[in-house]
Scaffold this motif. Structure first.
Motif, PDB file in Angstrom:
ATOM      1  N   UNK A   1       0.830  -1.207   0.000  1.00 21.45           N
ATOM      2  CA  UNK A   1       0.000   0.000   0.000  1.00 21.45           C
ATOM      3  C   UNK A   1       0.864   1.256   0.000  1.00 21.45           C
ATOM      4  N   UNK A   2       1.924   1.272   0.801  1.00 19.06           N
ATOM      5  CA  UNK A   2       2.776   2.462   0.869  1.00 19.06           C
ATOM      6  C   UNK A   2       3.531   2.681  -0.443  1.00 19.06           C
ATOM      7  N   UNK A   3       4.052   1.628  -1.027  1.00 16.78           N
ATOM      8  CA  UNK A   3       4.767   1.771  -2.294  1.00 16.78           C
ATOM      9  C   UNK A   3       3.830   2.242  -3.407  1.00 16.78           C
ATOM     10  N   UNK A   4       2.596   1.748  -3.407  1.00 14.49           N
ATOM     11  CA  UNK A   4       1.638   2.201  -4.414  1.00 14.49           C
ATOM     12  C   UNK A   4       1.313   3.677  -4.251  1.00 14.49           C
ATOM     13  N   UNK A   5       1.079   4.088  -3.016  1.00 13.35           N
ATOM     14  CA  UNK A   5       0.740   5.493  -2.765  1.00 13.35           C
ATOM     15  C   UNK A   5       1.881   6.412  -3.182  1.00 13.35           C
ATOM     16  N   UNK A   6       3.116   5.927  -3.002  1.00 17.03           N
ATOM     17  CA  UNK A   6       4.291   6.688  -3.430  1.00 17.03           C
ATOM     18  C   UNK A   6       4.537   6.548  -4.929  1.00 17.03           C
ATOM     19  N   UNK A   7       3.685   5.761  -5.610  1.00 15.19           N
ATOM     20  CA  UNK A   7       3.817   5.460  -7.040  1.00 15.19           C
ATOM     21  C   UNK A   7       5.166   4.817  -7.352  1.00 15.19           C
ATOM     22  N   UNK A   8       5.652   3.995  -6.439  1.00 12.83           N
ATOM     23  CA  UNK A   8       6.878   3.221  -6.642  1.00 12.83           C
ATOM     24  C   UNK A   8       6.476   1.756  -6.879  1.00 12.83           C
ATOM     25  N   UNK A   9       5.989   1.488  -8.069  1.00 10.50           N
ATOM     26  CA  UNK A   9       5.498   0.142  -8.346  1.00 10.50           C
ATOM     27  C   UNK A   9       6.594  -0.811  -8.814  1.00 10.50           C
ATOM     28  N   UNK A  10       7.754  -0.284  -9.216  1.00  9.49           N
ATOM     29  CA  UNK A  10       8.815  -1.169  -9.689  1.00  9.49           C
ATOM     30  C   UNK A  10       9.310  -2.133  -8.607  1.00  9.49           C
TER      31      UNK A  10
ATOM     32  N   UNK B   1       9.686  -6.282  -8.823  1.00  8.89           N
ATOM     33  CA  UNK B   1      10.926  -7.020  -8.554  1.00  8.89           C
ATOM     34  C   UNK B   1      10.709  -8.054  -7.452  1.00  8.89           C
ATOM     35  N   UNK B   2      10.074  -7.631  -6.353  1.00  8.66           N
ATOM     36  CA  UNK B   2       9.844  -8.544  -5.233  1.00  8.66           C
ATOM     37  C   UNK B   2       8.955  -9.707  -5.646  1.00  8.66           C
ATOM     38  N   UNK B   3       7.910  -9.417  -6.404  1.00  4.42           N
ATOM     39  CA  UNK B   3       7.000 -10.480  -6.841  1.00  4.42           C
ATOM     40  C   UNK B   3       7.686 -11.430  -7.810  1.00  4.42           C
ATOM     41  N   UNK B   4       8.527 -10.887  -8.694  1.00  2.27           N
ATOM     42  CA  UNK B   4       9.241 -11.735  -9.649  1.00  2.27           C
ATOM     43  C   UNK B   4      10.185 -12.700  -8.927  1.00  2.27           C
ATOM     44  N   UNK B   5      10.951 -12.173  -7.968  1.00  2.00           N
ATOM     45  CA  UNK B   5      11.881 -13.020  -7.224  1.00  2.00           C
ATOM     46  C   UNK B   5      11.120 -14.092  -6.449  1.00  2.00           C
TER      47      UNK B   5
ATOM     48  N   UNK C   1      10.077  -6.401  -0.100  1.00  2.00           N
ATOM     49  CA  UNK C   1       9.323  -5.141  -0.118  1.00  2.00           C
ATOM     50  C   UNK C   1       9.681  -4.269   1.077  1.00  2.00           C
ATOM     51  N   UNK C   2       9.923  -4.896   2.210  1.00  7.88           N
ATOM     52  CA  UNK C   2      10.334  -4.129   3.385  1.00  7.88           C
ATOM     53  C   UNK C   2      11.676  -3.447   3.145  1.00  7.88           C
ATOM     54  N   UNK C   3      12.593  -4.138   2.503  1.00 12.41           N
ATOM     55  CA  UNK C   3      13.896  -3.555   2.200  1.00 12.41           C
ATOM     56  C   UNK C   3      13.763  -2.413   1.197  1.00 12.41           C
ATOM     57  N   UNK C   4      12.802  -2.505   0.290  1.00 12.19           N
ATOM     58  CA  UNK C   4      12.605  -1.449  -0.707  1.00 12.19           C
ATOM     59  C   UNK C   4      12.161  -0.146  -0.060  1.00 12.19           C
ATOM     60  N   UNK C   5      11.494  -0.219   1.099  1.00 11.32           N
ATOM     61  CA  UNK C   5      11.047   0.987   1.798  1.00 11.32           C
ATOM     62  C   UNK C   5      12.097   1.536   2.748  1.00 11.32           C
ATOM     63  N   UNK C   6      13.165   0.790   2.980  1.00 10.00           N
ATOM     64  CA  UNK C   6      14.111   1.163   4.015  1.00 10.00           C
ATOM     65  C   UNK C   6      14.899   2.421   3.672  1.00 10.00           C
ATOM     66  N   UNK C   7      15.269   2.596   2.404  1.00  6.51           N
ATOM     67  CA  UNK C   7      16.161   3.688   2.020  1.00  6.51           C
ATOM     68  C   UNK C   7      15.535   5.047   2.297  1.00  6.51           C
ATOM     69  N   UNK C   8      16.073   5.752   3.280  1.00  5.13           N
ATOM     70  CA  UNK C   8      15.647   7.119   3.554  1.00  5.13           C
ATOM     71  C   UNK C   8      14.285   7.270   4.177  1.00  5.13           C
TER      72      UNK C   8
END
Length: 466
Positions: A343-352, A356-360, A396-403
């Motif tokens: 939900x947070x990544x979508x709201x930030x429009x960071x769908x990539x 990646x997470x789903x593919x792995x 996905x948790x790691x994708x949100x970690x940066x900054x």
């Protein structure tokens, strides 16, 4: 918090009607069709799931976010028109190439079933996008009408056709075709897509930037959640697919509910424009979901031996299916964690990062299935699903970690989750005698008041201050 666990839970319940119909209809079909035809139907549904992900193209999420950014609804209704054209085009391509992918999936002799799946896909994709718009607009009555027809109409029409025409998987699938086309007609009348949106290039480009990774993520999630049936069908046969589908359905109840929660909560959280307040709300709501999942998972796994005997005839060998249900139910916790970050990544429009997470995770699931199914049978497929969902949540948790600070789950709650999983796993080792099964059932019933009290507590939680 009160809104998320209050009115929005009504949307969750309605969206979860597909869950209810799966739980109720699956045992009926298992008895009527038998393991082989039931396995063919399960394979057909799995193919439908991947086709509809391609046909929706991520536009259901794009419509939701567009409405949050433009409350007038003009952009969202324009995107609905664009989505209709895309879904229609991709459905046509699927139909023209069905002679290729049908035999590959083990349905080479099921031409009628393949055609029904294709005709089911196009209107199903439009209904899904329309439901996303109605929910974002908080039009509960309209949402309920379309959703009920879409979710309940298919099984009703399908079972009627099975009894009236022929008892096979393809006949049942045509019930879904009828209900989805009817649902699409009502949905379009209620949503009134703006055809002029087909010429709004900036809007379309923005939707494609968000939607393409979501579509790729959805395909990968299909690989994660449904490829096991294809692999089981190829390695063990359709009868084992039918056995796996029954056990999977019992354990997957919580996961489906969590998917519905994510759909319902995204527009509400997207409306919270302050990032700090939204992350705090996301963390607290995630932890409340964990607390709600504990009694639900315990209840389902404790009741599973009796549930499996109710939903599956003796020819399915329900005693050996318990471990599958327990492993699949345990996936609810990583799914809840992934839902919050999604939900947070979508709201930030960071769908990539989602793609990646789903593919792995999907690739990991396929690899583990190919390794474990020949060794452990369908239990190996269930274990692969649990590991893959966990990997997706971690990535996905790691994708949100940066900054960005992301709320952590309290250690005491993590310990409680671990205890619950231990009890669920341990219950699978207890003999499945009538006496022990009744004891299990009594304990499972005792989890119901625990869940109700927990839900009421969540509804009364004070809102997070901005």
């Amino acid at each position: 918090m009160g809104r998320l666990f209050g009115r929005d839970m009504i949307y969750v319940v309605i969206w979860s009607l597909q869950l209810v119909t799966a739980v109720v209809v699956s045992p009926v079909l298992a008895y009527i069709l038998g393991p082989s035809e039931f396995g063919s139907m399960a394979t057909g549904i799995a193919l439908y799931q991947v086709l509809i992900v391609l046909a929706v193209f991520g536009f259901d999420r794009a419509v939701t976010l567009q409405l949050a950014e433009d409350p007038s609804g003009h952009g969202a209704r324009s995107l609905l028109a664009v989505g209709m054209v895309i879904s229609g085009s991709l459905t046509l391509i699927a139909g023209l190439t069905s002679s290729i992918w049908g035999p590959f999936a083990g349905l080479g002799n099921e031409r009628s079933l393949v055609i029904a799946i294709v005709l089911w896909t196009g209107p199903g994709a439009v209904v899904q996008m329309a439901l996303a718009l109605l929910m974002a607009q908080d039009r509960l009555k309209a949402f309920a009408a379309v959703s009920c027809l879409s979710a309940l109409g298919g099984p009703v029409f399908g079972i009627a056709l099975v009894f009236g025409v022929a008892r096979n998987a393809s006949t049942y699938a045509w019930g879904g075709v009828i209900s989805q086309w009817a649902g699409m007609g009502i949905a379009l009348f209620l949503c009134r897509p703006i055809v002029a949106g087909l010429l709004d290039r900036p809007l379309i480009r923005s939707a494609f930037r968000l939607g393409v990774p979501i579509m790729l993520s959805g395909v990968s999630i299909f690989v994660l959640t449904a490829s096991d049936r294809v692999i089981i069908n190829r390695l063990l046969g359709s009868a084992e697919v039918g056995r796996y589908q029954i056990a999977y359905t019992v354990g997957y109840v919580v996961v489906l509910g969590l998917v519905s929660v994510s759909q319902a909560w995204t527009p509400r959280l997207a409306a919270v424009r302050d990032q700090v307040a939204r992350r705090e709300l996301s963390g607290r709501s995630r932890d409340e979901l964990y607390r709600l999942c504990i009694p639900v998972i315990l209840g389902i796994t404790l009741a599973a031996p009796i549930l499996l005997r109710i939903v599956a005839p003796a020819s399915f060998g329900p005693t050996s299916l318990l471990i599958v249900s327990v492993l699949v139910a345990a996936a609810a916790f990583p799914v809840a964690a992934a839902g919050a970050t999604t939900r947070e990544l979508l709201i930030l429009r960071r769908s990539r990062p989602l793609a990646v997470a789903a593919f792995v995770a999907g690739a990991l699931n396929v690899g583990l299935n190919l390794l474990l199914v020949p060794l452990l049978g369908i239990a190996g497929a269930a274990a692969s699903t649990l590991v893959a969902f966990t990997a997706q949540a971690v990535l996905q948790r790691r994708a949100l970690r940066a900054g960005r600070e992301w709320p952590r789950t309290p250690l005491s709650l993590l310990v409680l989750i671990g205890v619950a999983l231990g009890v669920s796993a341990g219950s699978a080792l207890i003999p499945q005698t009538p006496t022990w099964n009744l004891i299990r059932l009594a304990l499972a019933v005792g989890c119901l008041p625990w869940f109700i009290l927990r839900l009421r507590s969540s509804q009364k939680t004070d809102a997070v201050p901005a």
